[in-house]
Enzyme design. Sequence first.
Site, PDB file in Angstrom:
ATOM      1  N   SER A 320       0.796  -1.209   0.000  1.00 12.60           N
ATOM      2  CA  SER A 320       0.000   0.000   0.000  1.00 12.60           C
ATOM      3  C   SER A 320       0.835   1.268   0.000  1.00 12.60           C
ATOM      4  O   SER A 320       1.467   1.603  -0.985  1.00 12.60           O
ATOM      5  CB  SER A 320      -0.953  -0.053   1.195  1.00 12.60           C
ATOM      6  OG  SER A 320      -2.187   0.492   0.846  1.00 12.60           O
ATOM      7  N   ASP A 331       9.851   4.661 -10.459  1.00 11.12           N
ATOM      8  CA  ASP A 331       9.438   5.187 -11.762  1.00 11.12           C
ATOM      9  C   ASP A 331      10.138   6.487 -12.107  1.00 11.12           C
ATOM     10  O   ASP A 331      10.325   6.811 -13.289  1.00 11.12           O
ATOM     11  CB  ASP A 331       7.923   5.397 -11.791  1.00 11.12           C
ATOM     12  CG  ASP A 331       7.163   4.100 -11.994  1.00 11.12           C
ATOM     13  OD1 ASP A 331       7.795   3.028 -11.963  1.00 11.12           O
ATOM     14  OD2 ASP A 331       5.924   4.157 -12.155  1.00 11.12           O
ATOM     15  N   LYS A 345      -1.218  -4.022  -3.257  1.00 10.96           N
ATOM     16  CA  LYS A 345      -2.478  -3.405  -2.840  1.00 10.96           C
ATOM     17  C   LYS A 345      -2.535  -1.990  -3.413  1.00 10.96           C
ATOM     18  O   LYS A 345      -1.784  -1.116  -3.005  1.00 10.96           O
ATOM     19  CB  LYS A 345      -2.603  -3.353  -1.324  1.00 10.96           C
ATOM     20  CG  LYS A 345      -3.908  -2.675  -0.860  1.00 10.96           C
ATOM     21  CD  LYS A 345      -4.023  -2.696   0.656  1.00 10.96           C
ATOM     22  CE  LYS A 345      -5.325  -2.026   1.093  1.00 10.96           C
ATOM     23  NZ  LYS A 345      -5.283  -0.561   0.936  1.00 10.96           N
TER      24      LYS A 345
END
Length: 438
Positions: A320, A331, A345
């Site tokens: 999460s 990224d 999640k």
Amino acid sequence: MNRLLKRFPLLQVALCGGAVATTAAISLFGPGLSRVRAALQESPKTVIDEAWQIVNREYVDGTFNQTDWQEVRKSLLGKNYSSREQAYLALRSALEKLNDPYTRFMDPKQYEALSNQTSGELSGVGIRLEVSEQTKVLTVVEPIENSPALKAGIQAGDQILAIDGKLTKGMTVEDASTLIRGDVGTKVKLEIGRQGKESSMLALTRARIELPTVRYSLKQEGTQRIGYIRLNEFSAHAADQMRRAIQDLGNQKVEGYVLDLRGNPGGLLQASIDISRMWMDKGSIVRTVDRKGNNEDIANNRTSLTKLPLVVLVDGNSASSSEILTGALKDNGRATVVGSQTFGKALVQSVHSLSDGSGLAVTIAHYYTPKGTDISHKGITPDVKIDLSDEQRQKLASNPKLLATKEDPQYARALATLQKVALTAPASTVQQASQSQK
């Protein structure tokens, strides 16, 4: 309404993981329901209708998992309940129709426990306890910084022999913690045993304790000075504690950081955003999408605290909010991720308190990493994948002191990776990062 703020107009809180902050009681009745308000006021149906209304308004799937949600309400309010527990059971059964384990009802005790967990605070004397494997006696692992216990001179290794006159022999850590906790300003008497000394009685005044969710240390690894930071949960105090850790280690002239998110189940969404911004100056952090298709892209704001090389450690229990932070760093090319596949999640919950002190967590949005990746049920794949064997995992679990040492294979790989990153980083970048932390 900005879902990603810590507090909403109704004090609603967005979270990612097993974390929650206190919210306002909400009593909502739909149009034409004024006639039943009085009848429901003292009835267990009050809480049922409050919960139903919240799900009806906010749940991320407008089809409610192909369930006739209006019919669910009719069925729930058409029954008579002899107790609140019976009503709670019916509500939980209704929520199961959504097939979403994260949309869940909590009774008052469960809601209070979750509130305390995410607030990063508790009312007590500030000691971490364990039952010693050698002596089988309730023993202090450590007193928490700035706590009544530390100020009273309690030390790691001290034995808790009695709590308010009740002997602790055979008592679990959970039972002892329940006895020690209490309202701020009240007193608790502890009988303390210490090796080589007679037992003594201490009367401690309970206080509001800020729980440490960030632990950090300077590690001299060969010729490298490494700043090691372990984040256990994204609580309300996590960002402040992270800021202090980065700044303190920076002042100690570290050459790179290892951020350990292994076992971190998540927590407050805003905490993951705040912490992401400490490591990155620009780029997206996360994008959320609600049931109406509304997109919200949260970005960095040029408030990073360091540009030094960074490696992030993750495992299958990194979930999460941990995945939001990891995905943002990965990224944007800010960090190298090392370890095992993360949990997967990609949902955001809001948490509400209900009128009887119970609570409801409801999934309100789906999130995506900066590159648009949906990690649901897949997780994030590390740049350097290294899984622990069952034997290695058991070894670390049974002796936590081995974490972040050469006996920890994932940490050892993180160090090797950090060395490579440092060697390939432009000298000007490292120099600039060093100067910015003076």
